[in-house]
Design a protein around this motif. Structure first.
Motif, PDB file in Angstrom:
ATOM      1  N   THR A 880     -88.452 -12.541 -64.242  1.00  0.00           N
ATOM      2  CA  THR A 880     -87.983 -12.849 -62.898  1.00  0.00           C
ATOM      3  C   THR A 880     -86.935 -13.939 -62.971  1.00  0.00           C
ATOM      4  OG1 THR A 880     -89.800 -14.427 -62.633  1.00  0.00           O
ATOM      5  CG2 THR A 880     -90.154 -12.186 -61.787  1.00  0.00           C
ATOM      6  N   VAL A 881     -86.110 -13.978 -61.929  1.00  0.00           N
ATOM      7  CA  VAL A 881     -85.022 -14.949 -61.851  1.00  0.00           C
ATOM      8  C   VAL A 881     -85.286 -15.867 -60.671  1.00  0.00           C
ATOM      9  CG1 VAL A 881     -82.540 -15.265 -61.631  1.00  0.00           C
ATOM     10  CG2 VAL A 881     -83.433 -13.259 -62.824  1.00  0.00           C
ATOM     11  N   ALA A 882     -85.091 -17.175 -60.906  1.00  0.00           N
ATOM     12  CA  ALA A 882     -85.325 -18.163 -59.852  1.00  0.00           C
ATOM     13  C   ALA A 882     -84.240 -19.223 -59.915  1.00  0.00           C
ATOM     14  CB  ALA A 882     -86.701 -18.790 -60.025  1.00  0.00           C
ATOM     15  N   PRO A 883     -84.077 -19.974 -58.779  1.00  0.00           N
ATOM     16  CA  PRO A 883     -83.059 -21.032 -58.776  1.00  0.00           C
ATOM     17  C   PRO A 883     -83.387 -22.126 -59.790  1.00  0.00           C
ATOM     18  CG  PRO A 883     -83.750 -20.473 -56.553  1.00  0.00           C
ATOM     19  CD  PRO A 883     -84.728 -19.811 -57.464  1.00  0.00           C
ATOM     20  N   LEU A 884     -82.379 -22.686 -60.400  1.00  0.00           N
ATOM     21  CA  LEU A 884     -82.556 -23.765 -61.376  1.00  0.00           C
ATOM     22  C   LEU A 884     -83.269 -24.954 -60.744  1.00  0.00           C
ATOM     23  CD1 LEU A 884     -81.923 -24.723 -64.267  1.00  0.00           C
ATOM     24  CD2 LEU A 884     -79.739 -25.589 -63.412  1.00  0.00           C
ATOM     25  N   ALA A 885     -83.009 -25.175 -59.455  1.00  0.00           N
ATOM     26  CA  ALA A 885     -83.633 -26.310 -58.756  1.00  0.00           C
ATOM     27  C   ALA A 885     -85.154 -26.176 -58.677  1.00  0.00           C
ATOM     28  CB  ALA A 885     -83.039 -26.434 -57.357  1.00  0.00           C
ATOM     29  N   ASP A 886     -85.644 -24.928 -58.791  1.00  0.00           N
ATOM     30  CA  ASP A 886     -87.090 -24.699 -58.689  1.00  0.00           C
ATOM     31  C   ASP A 886     -87.801 -24.816 -60.030  1.00  0.00           C
ATOM     32  OD1 ASP A 886     -86.576 -24.208 -56.050  1.00  0.00           O
ATOM     33  OD2 ASP A 886     -86.782 -22.021 -56.178  1.00  0.00           O
ATOM     34  N   ALA A 887     -87.059 -25.104 -61.096  1.00  0.00           N
ATOM     35  CA  ALA A 887     -87.679 -25.160 -62.425  1.00  0.00           C
ATOM     36  C   ALA A 887     -88.725 -26.255 -62.488  1.00  0.00           C
ATOM     37  CB  ALA A 887     -86.608 -25.407 -63.481  1.00  0.00           C
ATOM     38  N   PRO A 888     -89.949 -25.933 -62.930  1.00  0.00           N
ATOM     39  CA  PRO A 888     -90.999 -26.954 -63.054  1.00  0.00           C
ATOM     40  C   PRO A 888     -90.700 -27.923 -64.184  1.00  0.00           C
ATOM     41  CG  PRO A 888     -91.728 -24.874 -64.011  1.00  0.00           C
ATOM     42  CD  PRO A 888     -90.398 -24.594 -63.374  1.00  0.00           C
ATOM     43  N   ALA A 889     -91.469 -28.973 -64.215  1.00  0.00           N
ATOM     44  CA  ALA A 889     -91.234 -30.020 -65.215  1.00  0.00           C
ATOM     45  C   ALA A 889     -91.430 -29.508 -66.635  1.00  0.00           C
ATOM     46  CB  ALA A 889     -92.158 -31.199 -64.952  1.00  0.00           C
ATOM     47  N   ASP A 890     -92.312 -28.490 -66.807  1.00  0.00           N
ATOM     48  CA  ASP A 890     -92.551 -27.995 -68.158  1.00  0.00           C
ATOM     49  C   ASP A 890     -91.647 -26.834 -68.549  1.00  0.00           C
ATOM     50  OD1 ASP A 890     -93.645 -26.192 -66.410  1.00  0.00           O
ATOM     51  OD2 ASP A 890     -95.539 -25.937 -67.499  1.00  0.00           O
ATOM     52  N   ALA A 891     -90.630 -26.547 -67.726  1.00  0.00           N
ATOM     53  CA  ALA A 891     -89.656 -25.506 -68.085  1.00  0.00           C
ATOM     54  C   ALA A 891     -88.852 -25.981 -69.303  1.00  0.00           C
ATOM     55  CB  ALA A 891     -88.739 -25.194 -66.921  1.00  0.00           C
ATOM     56  N   VAL A 892     -88.515 -25.034 -70.155  1.00  0.00           N
ATOM     57  CA  VAL A 892     -87.817 -25.354 -71.408  1.00  0.00           C
ATOM     58  C   VAL A 892     -86.307 -25.278 -71.196  1.00  0.00           C
ATOM     59  CG1 VAL A 892     -87.450 -24.650 -73.802  1.00  0.00           C
ATOM     60  CG2 VAL A 892     -89.735 -24.456 -72.762  1.00  0.00           C
ATOM     61  N   ALA A 893     -85.636 -26.356 -71.534  1.00  0.00           N
ATOM     62  CA  ALA A 893     -84.170 -26.341 -71.466  1.00  0.00           C
ATOM     63  C   ALA A 893     -83.633 -25.506 -72.625  1.00  0.00           C
ATOM     64  CB  ALA A 893     -83.625 -27.752 -71.536  1.00  0.00           C
ATOM     65  N   THR A 894     -82.508 -24.832 -72.403  1.00  0.00           N
ATOM     66  CA  THR A 894     -81.914 -23.980 -73.445  1.00  0.00           C
ATOM     67  C   THR A 894     -80.481 -24.405 -73.729  1.00  0.00           C
ATOM     68  OG1 THR A 894     -80.921 -22.325 -71.984  1.00  0.00           O
ATOM     69  CG2 THR A 894     -83.274 -22.064 -72.512  1.00  0.00           C
ATOM     70  N   GLU A 895     -79.911 -23.785 -74.752  1.00  0.00           N
ATOM     71  CA  GLU A 895     -78.515 -24.056 -75.092  1.00  0.00           C
ATOM     72  C   GLU A 895     -77.547 -23.330 -74.171  1.00  0.00           C
ATOM     73  OE1 GLU A 895     -77.920 -23.158 -79.188  1.00  0.00           O
ATOM     74  OE2 GLU A 895     -79.312 -24.687 -79.917  1.00  0.00           O
ATOM     75  N   VAL A 896     -78.075 -22.403 -73.367  1.00  0.00           N
ATOM     76  CA  VAL A 896     -77.224 -21.692 -72.410  1.00  0.00           C
ATOM     77  C   VAL A 896     -77.013 -22.599 -71.205  1.00  0.00           C
ATOM     78  CG1 VAL A 896     -76.990 -19.658 -70.935  1.00  0.00           C
ATOM     79  CG2 VAL A 896     -78.124 -19.472 -73.175  1.00  0.00           C
ATOM     80  N   PRO A 897     -75.782 -22.916 -70.865  1.00  0.00           N
ATOM     81  CA  PRO A 897     -75.536 -23.800 -69.712  1.00  0.00           C
ATOM     82  C   PRO A 897     -76.172 -23.246 -68.436  1.00  0.00           C
ATOM     83  CG  PRO A 897     -73.519 -23.449 -70.968  1.00  0.00           C
ATOM     84  CD  PRO A 897     -74.532 -22.494 -71.510  1.00  0.00           C
ATOM     85  N   GLY A 898     -76.867 -24.118 -67.712  1.00  0.00           N
ATOM     86  CA  GLY A 898     -77.448 -23.727 -66.423  1.00  0.00           C
ATOM     87  C   GLY A 898     -78.665 -22.843 -66.540  1.00  0.00           C
ATOM     88  N   LEU A 899     -79.399 -22.911 -67.649  1.00  0.00           N
ATOM     89  CA  LEU A 899     -80.584 -22.054 -67.814  1.00  0.00           C
ATOM     90  C   LEU A 899     -81.770 -22.830 -68.382  1.00  0.00           C
ATOM     91  CD1 LEU A 899     -81.948 -19.217 -67.870  1.00  0.00           C
ATOM     92  CD2 LEU A 899     -81.098 -18.995 -70.215  1.00  0.00           C
ATOM     93  N   LYS A 900     -82.948 -22.674 -67.677  1.00  0.00           N
ATOM     94  CA  LYS A 900     -84.219 -23.145 -68.198  1.00  0.00           C
ATOM     95  C   LYS A 900     -85.195 -21.977 -68.185  1.00  0.00           C
ATOM     96  CE  LYS A 900     -83.838 -28.054 -66.974  1.00  0.00           C
ATOM     97  NZ  LYS A 900     -84.474 -29.191 -66.250  1.00  0.00           N
ATOM     98  N   LEU A 901     -86.241 -22.079 -68.997  1.00  0.00           N
ATOM     99  CA  LEU A 901     -87.200 -20.985 -69.142  1.00  0.00           C
ATOM    100  C   LEU A 901     -88.625 -21.471 -68.939  1.00  0.00           C
ATOM    101  CD1 LEU A 901     -86.042 -19.458 -72.563  1.00  0.00           C
ATOM    102  CD2 LEU A 901     -85.396 -18.637 -70.304  1.00  0.00           C
ATOM    103  N   LYS A 902     -89.423 -20.556 -68.472  1.00  0.00           N
ATOM    104  CA  LYS A 902     -90.868 -20.787 -68.525  1.00  0.00           C
ATOM    105  C   LYS A 902     -91.515 -19.451 -68.873  1.00  0.00           C
ATOM    106  CE  LYS A 902     -94.901 -22.663 -66.124  1.00  0.00           C
ATOM    107  NZ  LYS A 902     -95.281 -23.494 -67.267  1.00  0.00           N
TER     108      LYS A 902
END
Length: 948
Positions: A880-902
Motif C-alpha cells: 500500500t501507498v501512504a503519505p510520507l507525513a503519515d510514516a510512523p516513528a519505526d518506518a525505515v528510511a531508504t536511499e530513495v529520496p522521499g521514501l520510507k518503509l514499514k
C-alpha cells in the motif's frame, strides 16, 4: 490437502540445463556440414552488400596454439556479426606455405644434402599435412568458412599470381638489384626480413682500438698546431671485433667537438665530452692540448691497426655520444649506416670489403683469421690488436642484440647482392601517376586507413617512415622463384623481363614453382640463352602473403566487385605491423597505388594471469585443444569476447572457469525463457504491442534499446561490450527484475489468458533477439537454442539477420522508461529491508510480508499508478501507498529520496496455490485452501492485469 500443481503453468523444456559442450559441439559441426551451412550463407548473401575480411595466413607448421585460437575466433565473430547485420560476409581461410621453417623441418628430418627438387617436393607434402591438422582445429573452434576450398600460397595459381604481382612491381620500376647490408642468419644461409628478427641479450667483447695517424701534418693543422710532436691515434669503440678486418673508414659527427689528448706516450683523438670517461676506462691520465670540430677532421687518413691500408675520416650525423669514444669504426659491408656513409663518399660496390661468407666463416685468404668462424675469431682479433699495441681496453658486456626468430642465434648485417623494393623510388613511365615514391604512397595510405585500436596508425606510420629498402630475395629452395635472367656481361635484366615473367607464370600455373627450376633458359630465350644467367633466388615469404590481395582477392577467390580490390578488414596480432600488414601495404601501394585494406584491427598477445608469456617450461600453456575437450569451444569464444584485445589477453584455467560461470548464467536465462514458452505458438498466441501489459512492453523496449547498443558495439568490434551488455541484461534486467516479477503471472493465471500470453509474447521477442546477440560469440549454443525456440524456423540462427520484432515504447507512454527505473530503485530499497527481516527470522519469505510505502506526493502518485498490482512488482502479499507525513516513528528510511518503509508479517493464511498470504484465503467453500484470485484463475473468468 489438495494438490493444485496441475493447475499451474509450470516451466517445461527439453533444452538441457547441462551444456555438455565437449560432446555436443562436434555434433553441431557435423550438422552444419550436412546442411551445407556456409554454402547456404553464400546463397542468401548473393544480393547483399559485401563485407570482406581477408584472412592473414597462419604458417603451415605445427599445431595451433591459443594465439591462433584468439585470432580465428575474433575473425569468426566479425564475419558472423556482419552476416547478421545483413552483409554477404564470406570467409576464405588461408595458409602461408613457403619459407625457411618448413624447409628447415624437412632438412632436420631428411638431412641437408637432398636434391633441390626432392626438398621442394617434401616441403610441399609437409605443408599439406600441417594444413589439414590446423584446419581440423580451426573448424573445431566453430569458425565458419570455405574450408573445402581455402587459399594456399603454394597453390599453383597463387604461385603464378605472385610472380605476376612481382612483374607489376618490376613494370613500375620499384624492383632493383643492389649491394646492401641485410639481416643475415648463418644457420638459414639467407637474408631475413625485419619481421624475422627478434632481440635477446648477448655477451659481447667491447673493445677500444687506436688507429695510428697517417696524415700527421693534416691532423696537426686541423687542431691548429704546427706539428704533433709525438705519435697520435684516433680511438674507436665497438662491440663487434670481428668487423675490424673489414674496416674501411672512421666516422665523426661534423658538429661535435673533438679533443687532442696528450697521454704521455702518444696523442689520442676523442670526443671532447667523453675524454674523462675514456681516460678512466683506459687507466690513463692526460691533458687536452687542442680542440676541433668534427668537420675539420674530414678525409684525414689513419692506418688500419694490422693491415696495410688506410681508413679516412668521413662525416656522419648518426654518430652519438651516449657511449664509446664519439668516433665510429666503419665496415660498410656489415652496417647500414656505415654502408650509406661510405657510398656517400663515392665508394663503389667493388671496393667494399666483405670477407665473411654466408656460413659466417672468413674467406680462406684473409690474413691472420682466414677460415675461422667470426664469433670464434673474436678472441684472436682482440689478441692481434693487443699485439700491435692498438688495444686500449677490452671487456665483456651484456647487451640486447638481434637474433634469428627461428634458430635463436645471433645475426649480422652482411652486404650481399640482393633484390630490393625501393622505398624512395617513384613509379616510372605510364605508371608514374603523381610521381610519388613508394614510401610517400604508403604513408598517405596509412592516413586513409581506419585503425582499431587507433594507436596502430602511429606505430605503422613510424615503421614505414624509417624503414630501409625491402630486401625481397632469399637464397632458399622452398619458395616462389624470382624468375629473372641477368646478362652475364652487364648484369642487367633482360629487356623483355616482364614479358618473360608472364611466360614463366603460365608454366608455374600448370606445374608449380618446379616449372622454373627445371626450365631450360633456351626455351624462352632461344639463342640469347648463352648470354644470360638464370638466377636461383626465391622471394621473401612476406612477399607471398603480402601479395595475397593480388593472387587471392582477384585471383583464386576474387571479390568480383572492384578492380584493384580493397578488403574491408585485415585482422592480425600486433606483431603484424612489421609483418603482413606491412608487406601487404607496400605491395598494394606499389601495384595499385593504395593499401589493399580499408581498416586494420590489431589484437594483443596471450599471457597468463600474471602477465607472463606462455611457456612450456613455466607450465602455464593453455592449449585450445584441451579447452575444447574439457570446457568446450564456446567457453573459449566467450573468454575471447569478454577480453579487451587491444592489449595483452590474460588466460588461465581460473579465468576460463569464470567464463564458464558467466556462460551458465546466460544459458540458464535462455533456458528459463524457453521453458516459459513451452506451449506458446507465435502464429496464434503472439499479442500485438498495444495489447500487452505495461511491464512486458517495457521489457521489450529495454531489449530494443539494448539491441541498438549491441549492434553498434559489434560494428565497432567492441566484443567485450557486447559480452558485458548481454551478461548484465541476463543478470539484472531479466534475472534480477523482469523474469522474477512475472513468475506469478506466468504460473498462476489461466494458460490462455491475455495476462499470460502477454508475458510470453515479451519473452518470445526477447529470446528471438537474444539468441541472435550471442550467435557471433556462442556459436554452438546459439544454434542449439535456435532449434528449441517455438514457431517455424530455418536451419540455423546464422541464416537470419538481427531481430526486427522489438517494439519501442511510444512517446508519451504513461509508464515510460523513467517510471520503471524509479520502480526498480523502490524495489531495491524494499528488497534490502526484506532481507534484513528474513535474516532476523521476522519473516520466512518475501510473500509473508506486507509493505507500506510512505512517499512524498510525487512518489505517492507515481506508485499508486500500479494500484493493487504494486504487490506483484515488489513480490509481497500486500503493498500500500501512504503519505510520507503519515510514516510512523519505526518506518525505515531508504536511499530513495522521499521514501520510507514499514514491513510487517502478514497475519493472513497462505494460499496453497500462489503462496500469497491473503485475507480471502478460505472464502470459497469449494477451495478452502485458495485465495479468490486463484479460484478465479482456475474456474472463473480469471484475473485481469493491466500493468504487472
Amino acid at each position: 490437502m489438495t494438490d493444485y500443481k496441475a493447475t499451474l503453468n509450470l516451466p517445461e523444456t527439453a533444452f538441457p540445463m547441462k551444456a555438455g559442450l565437449p560432446q555436443r559441439e562436434p555434433e553441431t559441426l557435423a550438422r552444419w556440414d550436412s546442411i551445407g551451412l556456409y554454402q547456404k550463407l553464400r546463397e542468401i548473401g548473393a544480393n547483399r552488400p559485401k563485407f570482406v575480411l581477408h584472412d592473414g595466413p597462419p604458417y603451415a607448421n605445427g599445431s595451433i596454439h591459443i594465439g591462433h585460437a584468439v585470432n580465428k575466433i575474433l575473425k569468426d565473430m566479425i564475419v558472423r556479426s556482419k552476416t547478421l547485420a545483413g552483409f554477404d560476409a564470406p570467409y576464405v581461410p588461408g595458409w602461408d606455405c613457403h619459407g625457411l621453417p618448413i624447409e628447415h623441418k624437412v632438412e632436420t628430418t631428411f638431412g641437408k644434402n637432398q636434391p633441390s627438387d626432392l626438398t621442394r617436393e617434401r616441403c610441399r607434402s609437409y605443408a599439406g599435412e600441417q594444413i589439414e591438422g590446423q584446419k581440423a582445429d580451426f573448424i573445431r573452434l566453430g569458425v565458419l568458412g570455405e574450408w573445402d576450398n581455402p587459399y594456399k600460397t603454394m597453390a599453383f595459381a597463387n604461385e603464378a599470381g605472385e610472380i605476376r604481382a612481382l612483374a607489376e612491381m618490376v613494370k613500375q620500376g620499384f624492383v632493383f638489384k643492389g649491394l646492401k647490408p641485410v639481416n643475415w642468419c648463418f644457420d638459414c644461409g639467407s637474408a631475413l626480413a625485419e619481421a624475422e628478427v627478434e632481440y635477446q641479450d648477448k655477451k659481447s667483447d667491447a673493445i677500444d682500438v687506436a688507429f695510428p695517424v697517417e696524415d700527421a701534418d693534416k691532423l696537426a693543422a686541423a687542431f691548429g698546431l704546427g706539428a704533433l710532436g709525438k705519435p697520435a691515434a684516433i680511438v674507436i669503440w665497438t662491440t663487434t671485433p670481428w668487423t675490424i678486418p673489414a674496416n674501411q673508414a672512421l666516422n665523426v659527427h661534423p658538429e661535435f667537438t673533438y679533443a687532442l689528448v696528450d697521454t704521455g706516450e702518444r696523442l689520442l683523438v676523442l670526443a671532447d665530452e667523453l675524454v674523462e670517461s675514456c681516460l678512466q676506462r683506459y687507466g690513463l691520465s692526460g691533458e687536452i692540448i687542442a680542440r676541433a670540430e668534427g668537420r675539420a677532421l674530414e678525409l684525414i687518413r689513419f692506418r688500419h691497426p694490422f693491415y696495410e691500408r688506410f681508413s679516412p675520416v668521413y662525416l656522419a650525423e648518426y654518430v652519438e655520444l651516449g657511449a664509446g669514444t664519439g668516433i665510429v669504426h666503419s665496415a660498410p659491408a656489415y652496417g647500414e649506416d656505415d654502408f650509406r656513409s661510405c657510398k656517400g663518399y663515392g665508394m663503389h660496390n667493388d671496393d667494399i670489403l666483405s670477407p665473411v661468407q654466408s656460413n659466417g666463416v672468413y674467406v680462406a685468404d684473409l690474413p691472420f683469421f682466414g677460415g675461422q668462424f667470426i664469433w670464434k675469431a673474436n678472441p684472436a682479433i682482440v689478441a692481434k690488436l693487443d699485439e700491435v699495441g692498438a688495444l686500449l681496453k677490452h671487456e665483456a658486456i651484456q647487451h640486447s642484440y638481434m637474433h634469428c626468430w627461428r634458430h635463436k642465434t645471433p645475426l649480422i648485417y652482411r652486404a650481399t647482392a640482393q633484390w630490393f623494393v625501393g622505398m624512395d623510388r617513384a613509379a616510372s613511365g605510364k605508371h608514374a601517376h603523381d610521381g610519388s615514391t613508394l614510401r610517400e604512397r604508403a604513408l598517405s595510405a596509412i592516413e586513409r586507413t581506419q585503425f582499431v585500436p587507433n594507436w596502430g596508425q602511429a606505430r605503422l606510420h613510424g615503421m614505414i617512415a624509417g624503414r630501409p629498402d625491402w630486401c625481397i630475395s632469399r637464397q632458399r629452395n622452398w619458395g616462389v622463384p624470382i624468375p629473372f635472367f641477368l646478362h652475364k656481361a652487364s648484369g642487367e635484366l633482360h629487356p623483355r623481363t616482364v614479358e618473360l615473367m608472364e611466360e614463366v607464370a603460365k608454366r608455374v600455373e600448370q606445374e608449380g614453382i618446379e616449372a622454373w627450376f627445371k626450365l631450360d633458359a633456351a626455351e624462352l630465350l632461344g639463342a640469347e640463352a648463352a648470354d644470360y644467367d638464370k638466377i636461383s633466388d626465391t622471394l621473401d615469404v612476406w612477399f607471398d602473403s603480402g601479395t595475397t590481395h593480388w593472387h587471392v582477392l582477384r585471383g583464386s577467390h576474387p571479390l568480383g566487385h572492384e578492380v584493384g580490390p580493397r578488403a574491408d578488414l585485415y585482422l592480425e596480432g600486433s606483431d603484424q605491423h612489421r609483418g603482413w600488414f606491412h608487406s601487404s601495404l607496400l605491395t598494394g601501394c606499389a601495384i595499385d597505388g593504395h593499401a589493399p585494406y580499408k581498416a586494420l584491427l590489431t589484437h594483443g598477445f596471450v599471457v597468463d594471469e600474471n602477465g607472463r608469456k606462455m611457456s612450456k617450461s613455466l607450465g602455464n600453456v593453455v592449449a585450445p585443444q584441451e579447452v575444447n575437450d574439457s570446457l568446450g569451444a564456446d567457453i573459449m569464444r566467450l573468454w575471447v569476447a569478454s577480453t579487451d584485445y587491444s592489449g595483452e589477453m590474460a588466460v588461465s584455467k581460473v579465468i576460463l572457469q569464470r567464463s564458464a560461470d558467466a556462460y551458465r548464467r546466460i544459458r540458464n536465462t535462455m533456458r528459463f525463457l524457453l521453458a516459459n514458452l513451452g506451449d506458446f505458438d507465435p502464429t496464434k498466441d503472439l499479442l500485438p504491442a498495444e495489447q500487452m501489459l505495461d511491464l512486458d512492453r517495457w521489457a521489450v523496449d529495454a531489449a530494443a534499446r539494448l539491441q541498438a547498443e549491441i549492434i553498434e558495439a559489434y560494428a565497432e568490434y567492441r566484443f567485450w561490450n557486447v559480452y558485458s551488455k548481454v551478461h548484465n541484461f541476463c543478470v539484472q534486467e531479466l534475472g534480477g527484475f523482469y523474469l522474477d516479477v512475472i513468475k506469478d503471472r506466468q504460473y498462476t493465471t489461466a494458460a490462455d489468458s491475455a495476462a499470460r500470453r502477454s508475458c510470453q509474447s515479451a519473452q518470445y521477442h526477447i529470446a528471438e533477439a537474444l539468441v541472435r546477440w550471442i550467435a557471433p560469440i556462442l556459436a554452438f549454443t546459439a544454434d542449439e537454442i535456435w532449434s528449441f525456440l517455438p514457431g517455424e524456423r530455418n536451419e540455423s540462427v546464422m541464416l537470419n539477420t538481427w531481430y526486427e520484432g522489438l517494439d519501442r515504447l511510444p512517446e508519451g507512454f504513461e509508464l515510460d522508461r523513467a517510471y520503471w527505473e524509479q520502480l526498480t530503485e523502490v524495489r531495491a530499497a524494499v528488497n534490502k529491508e526484506l532481507e534484513n527481516l528474513r535474516n532476523s527470522k521476522a519473516i520466512g519469505g518475501n510473500l509473508q510480508a506486507e509493505v507500506t510505502l510512505y512517499g512524498d506526493e510525487a512518489l505517492q502518485q507515481s506508485l499508486a499508478k500500479l494500484e493493487d498490482e504494486l504487490r506483484f512488482a515488489l513480490i509481497t502479499s500486500a503493498a500500500t501507498v501512504a503519505p510520507l507525513a503519515d510514516a510512523p516513528a519505526d518506518a525505515v528510511a531508504t536511499e530513495v529520496p522521499g521514501l520510507k518503509l514499514k514491513i510487517v508479517k502478514s497475519a493472513h493464511a497462505k494460499c496453497g496455490r500462489c503462496w500469497h498470504f491473503r485475507a480471502d484465503v478460505g472464502s470459497n467453500a469449494a477451495h478452502p485452501e485458495l485465495c479468490e484470485r486463484c479460484v478465479s484463475n482456475i474456474e472463473g473468468a480469471g484475473e485481469v492485469r493491466k500493468h504487472v
